[in-house]
Design an enzyme around this catalytic site. Structure first.
Site, PDB file in Angstrom:
ATOM      1  CB  CYS A 162       1.551  -1.759  13.924  1.00 43.84           C
ATOM      2  SG  CYS A 162       1.827  -1.580  12.161  1.00 43.84           S
TER       3      CYS A 162
ATOM      4  CB  CYS B  66       4.647  -2.448  16.767  1.00 37.74           C
ATOM      5  SG  CYS B  66       6.345  -2.044  16.365  1.00 37.74           S
TER       6      CYS B  66
ATOM      7  CB  CYS C 117       2.602   7.381   3.350  1.00 39.60           C
ATOM      8  SG  CYS C 117       3.111   6.240   4.650  1.00 39.60           S
TER       9      CYS C 117
ATOM     10  CB  CYS D 120       6.264  -5.012   9.324  1.00 34.40           C
ATOM     11  SG  CYS D 120       7.608  -4.318  10.329  1.00 34.40           S
TER      12      CYS D 120
ATOM     13  CB  CYS E 136      -0.018   6.039  11.418  1.00 40.94           C
ATOM     14  SG  CYS E 136       0.640   7.593  10.914  1.00 40.94           S
TER      15      CYS E 136
ATOM     16  CG  LEU F  59      10.212   7.239  22.591  1.00 42.18           C
ATOM     17  CD1 LEU F  59      11.500   6.465  22.767  1.00 42.18           C
ATOM     18  CD2 LEU F  59      10.359   8.647  23.178  1.00 42.18           C
TER      19      LEU F  59
ATOM     20  N   GLY G 230       6.223  -1.939   6.642  1.00 41.38           N
ATOM     21  CA  GLY G 230       7.599  -2.417   6.721  1.00 41.38           C
ATOM     22  C   GLY G 230       8.525  -1.544   7.516  1.00 41.38           C
ATOM     23  CD  GLU G 231      12.435  -0.373  10.843  1.00 43.41           C
ATOM     24  OE1 GLU G 231      11.568   0.058  11.595  1.00 43.41           O
ATOM     25  OE2 GLU G 231      13.352   0.354  10.380  1.00 43.41           O
TER      26      GLU G 231
ATOM     27  CD  GLU H 231      -2.534  -1.546   2.327  1.00 43.92           C
ATOM     28  OE1 GLU H 231      -1.728  -1.991   3.164  1.00 43.92           O
ATOM     29  OE2 GLU H 231      -3.746  -1.496   2.493  1.00 43.92           O
TER      30      GLU H 231
HETATM   31  N1  SAH Z   1       8.164   0.669  10.567  1.00 41.80           N
HETATM   32  C1  SAH Z   1       8.450   2.038  10.730  1.00 41.80           C
HETATM   33  C2  SAH Z   1       7.707   2.926   9.762  1.00 41.80           C
HETATM   34  C3  SAH Z   1       6.260   2.587   9.497  1.00 41.80           C
HETATM   35  S1  SAH Z   1       5.114   2.724  10.809  1.00 41.80           S
HETATM   36  C4  SAH Z   1       8.196   2.492  12.142  1.00 41.80           C
HETATM   37  O1  SAH Z   1       7.578   1.742  12.900  1.00 41.80           O
HETATM   38  O2  SAH Z   1       8.646   3.575  12.484  1.00 41.80           O
HETATM   39  C5  SAH Z   1       4.785   4.479  10.816  1.00 41.80           C
HETATM   40  C6  SAH Z   1       4.286   5.028  12.161  1.00 41.80           C
HETATM   41  O3  SAH Z   1       2.963   4.558  12.439  1.00 41.80           O
HETATM   42  C7  SAH Z   1       5.136   4.620  13.338  1.00 41.80           C
HETATM   43  O4  SAH Z   1       5.520   5.759  14.060  1.00 41.80           O
HETATM   44  C8  SAH Z   1       4.213   3.755  14.174  1.00 41.80           C
HETATM   45  O5  SAH Z   1       4.532   3.860  15.538  1.00 41.80           O
HETATM   46  C9  SAH Z   1       2.850   4.325  13.819  1.00 41.80           C
HETATM   47  N2  SAH Z   1       1.738   3.401  14.049  1.00 41.80           N
HETATM   48  C10 SAH Z   1       1.725   2.069  13.929  1.00 41.80           C
HETATM   49  N3  SAH Z   1       0.494   1.578  14.220  1.00 41.80           N
HETATM   50  C11 SAH Z   1      -0.279   2.637  14.533  1.00 41.80           C
HETATM   51  C12 SAH Z   1      -1.662   2.782  14.896  1.00 41.80           C
HETATM   52  N4  SAH Z   1      -2.474   1.731  14.995  1.00 41.80           N
HETATM   53  N5  SAH Z   1      -2.130   4.021  15.124  1.00 41.80           N
HETATM   54  C13 SAH Z   1      -1.323   5.108  15.006  1.00 41.80           C
HETATM   55  N6  SAH Z   1      -0.034   5.030  14.637  1.00 41.80           N
HETATM   56  C14 SAH Z   1       0.491   3.811  14.415  1.00 41.80           C
HETATM   57 FE1  SF4 Z   2       6.126  -1.733  14.020  1.00 39.30          FE
HETATM   58 FE2  SF4 Z   2       6.440  -0.020  11.976  1.00 39.30          FE
HETATM   59 FE3  SF4 Z   2       6.509  -2.661  11.544  1.00 39.30          FE
HETATM   60 FE4  SF4 Z   2       4.205  -1.514  12.198  1.00 39.30          FE
HETATM   61  S1  SF4 Z   2       5.380  -1.148  10.337  1.00 39.30           S
HETATM   62  S2  SF4 Z   2       5.036  -3.446  13.047  1.00 39.30           S
HETATM   63  S3  SF4 Z   2       4.883   0.100  13.596  1.00 39.30           S
HETATM   64  S4  SF4 Z   2       7.951  -1.483  12.773  1.00 39.30           S
END
Ligand code: SAH
Ligand code: SF4
Length: 373
Positions: free
Chosen positions: A145, A142, A131, A138, A361, A243, A189-190, A96
């Site tokens: 997510c 987390c 974006c 990923c 996000c 963070l 993804g990361e 996406e």
């Molecule tokens: N993987 C990377 C970049 C993609 S995620 C990372 O984690 O930084 C982009 C952002 O979306 C991150 O800051 C993450 O903490 C946030 N995010 C993930 N799940 C979310 C959710 N359910 N609601 C709001 N922000 C979220």
């Molecule tokens: Fe965590 Fe970013 Fe991967 Fe979602 S996309 S699982 S927030 S590292």
């Protein structure tokens, strides 16, 4: 004669294109024409490369050398103008990519006037953000997510990362010299776990497509081993770090990666990170109702971030099926922001974009049934 190996041009740098044309006994300047056609003109098919002689285009086709553009499989349009694209690649995998007219709200203060801005902008857009995804799914897992629920399916190639930007620019009629376009590598993804391909894409986007590095931001969940590598790059986006919690235990509960790369190691790497003139680090902090959104957490964030040239983007949880957290109350979000700003740390509340189409996000998970939240 055996069948030639399938090759995709998108993702190759000028040097790689030079090797390719030399292997075809063609003059070196054809590489520059290919580079320009691929990245500046955004040509998706060999027929469009009219700067090349017909025989060369034939030669490429005979050797199974293709452009390698992604296909727009689905497109979801939000009431706020955000568009979520499902882009498919040659092997059938898809990711996406999200188009957000008028930016991502990262600088929108408390976001209170965002509705009016949106109405004014509804006829067109003066700036926009794409974006971009860096992997299919990923592996970082987390807990808040939706992308994590996919697991890691595979890395994207440099060409597939660039291809997302080109396909969306094309669909939205972006003209690089006229329009103000920002890129955030914050999709699926990361990026730092697909580092080489991600950086190859960055260089092509800067040198080929013509998007300044100062308009790009990459977000990492904190892959500490890559932060120093990234700081040493001569061309690089700005750095954002997710963070999401101020203490090791709490962060490990919601971001298991913390067990490998602790907050302590992360902050040490960030203190050493070579910021450019007037550059700031961004910390992203997803507020989970009743989990990490209390004033004491905000004070702990202040203690962590103090002394760094940094700002904090606060993101209220975007809910989704199978996500075991609640949205924070609005007054909690504002109280959290106040603690940071009172301590002299710039803090912004990110306006959610495209929640109604699962484009916000953390919501990128190939959701195709449109559920009203
Ligand atoms: N993987 C990377 C970049 C993609 S995620 C990372 O984690 O930084 C982009 C952002 O979306 C991150 O800051 C993450 O903490 C946030 N995010 C993930 N799940 C979310 C959710 N359910 N609601 C709001 N922000 C979220
Ligand atoms: Fe965590 Fe970013 Fe991967 Fe979602 S996309 S699982 S927030 S590292």
């Amino acid at each position: 004669m055996s069948k030639p190996q399938h090759t995709e041009l998108l993702g190759l740098c000028l040097q790689e294109l030079t090797t390719l044309v030399e292997n075809l006994d063609e003059p070196t300047y054809r590489a520059r024409q290919l580079f320009d056609g691929l990245y500046r003109q955004r040509w998706h098919q060999l027929e469009q490369f009219t700067t090349l002689p017909l025989v060369l285009r034939e030669k490429l086709r005979e050797r199974d050398i293709a452009v390698g553009w992604p296909t727009v499989e689905r497109k979801f349009i939000s009431s706020d103008g955000t568009v979520r694209y499902l882009l498919a690649f040659a092997d059938g995998e898809s990711v996406e990519t999200v188009w957000m007219p008028e930016g991502d709200g990262g600088e929108a203060g408390d976001g209170s006037s965002s509705g009016d801005e949106e109405l004014q902008a509804s006829a067109g857009w003066s700036r926009a953000t794409i974006c971009v995804s860096s992997q299919v799914g990923c592996a970082v897992d987390c807990k808040f997510c939706m992308t994590a629920l996919l697991g890691l399916r595979r890395n994207l190639s440099g060409g597939e990362i660039v291809g997302q930007v080109l396909a969306v620019m094309d669909d939205r009629n972006v003209e690089i010299d006229r329009d103000r376009l920002n890129l955030v590598f914050m999709g699926q993804g990361e990026p730092f776990l697909n580092y080489d391909n991600f950086m190859q894409a960055v260089r092509l986007l800067v040198e080929g497509v013509g998007i300044p590095e100062s308009r790009m931001t990459v977000s990492t969940s904190g892959i500490v081993s890559r932060i120093a590598d990234f700081g040493a790059e001569s061309v690089r986006p700005k750095l954002a770090v997710s963070l999401n919690a101020p203490t090791e235990g709490l962060r490990a509960d919601i971001m298991p990666i913390t067990r490998k790369w602790t907050i302590e190691k992360l902050m040490a790497a960030l203190r050493d990170f070579p910021l450019r003139n007037r550059e700031r680090l961004t910390f992203e902090y997803v507020l989970l109702g009743g989990v990490n959104d209390e004033v004491r957490h905000a004070r702990e964030v202040v203690d962590l971030v103090r002394g760094l040239r940094a700002k904090v983007n606060l993101i209220a949880l975007n809910p989704g099926p199978e996500i075991p957290f609640a949205m924070p109350a609005g007054d909690r979000v504002r109280a959290f922001q106040r603690v940071l700003t009172d301590a002299g740390i710039p803090a912004y509340i990110r306006r959610p974009r495209g929640r109604d189409i699962y484009a916000a996000c953390g919501q990128l998970k190939h959701t195709t049934g449109l559920v009203q939240l």
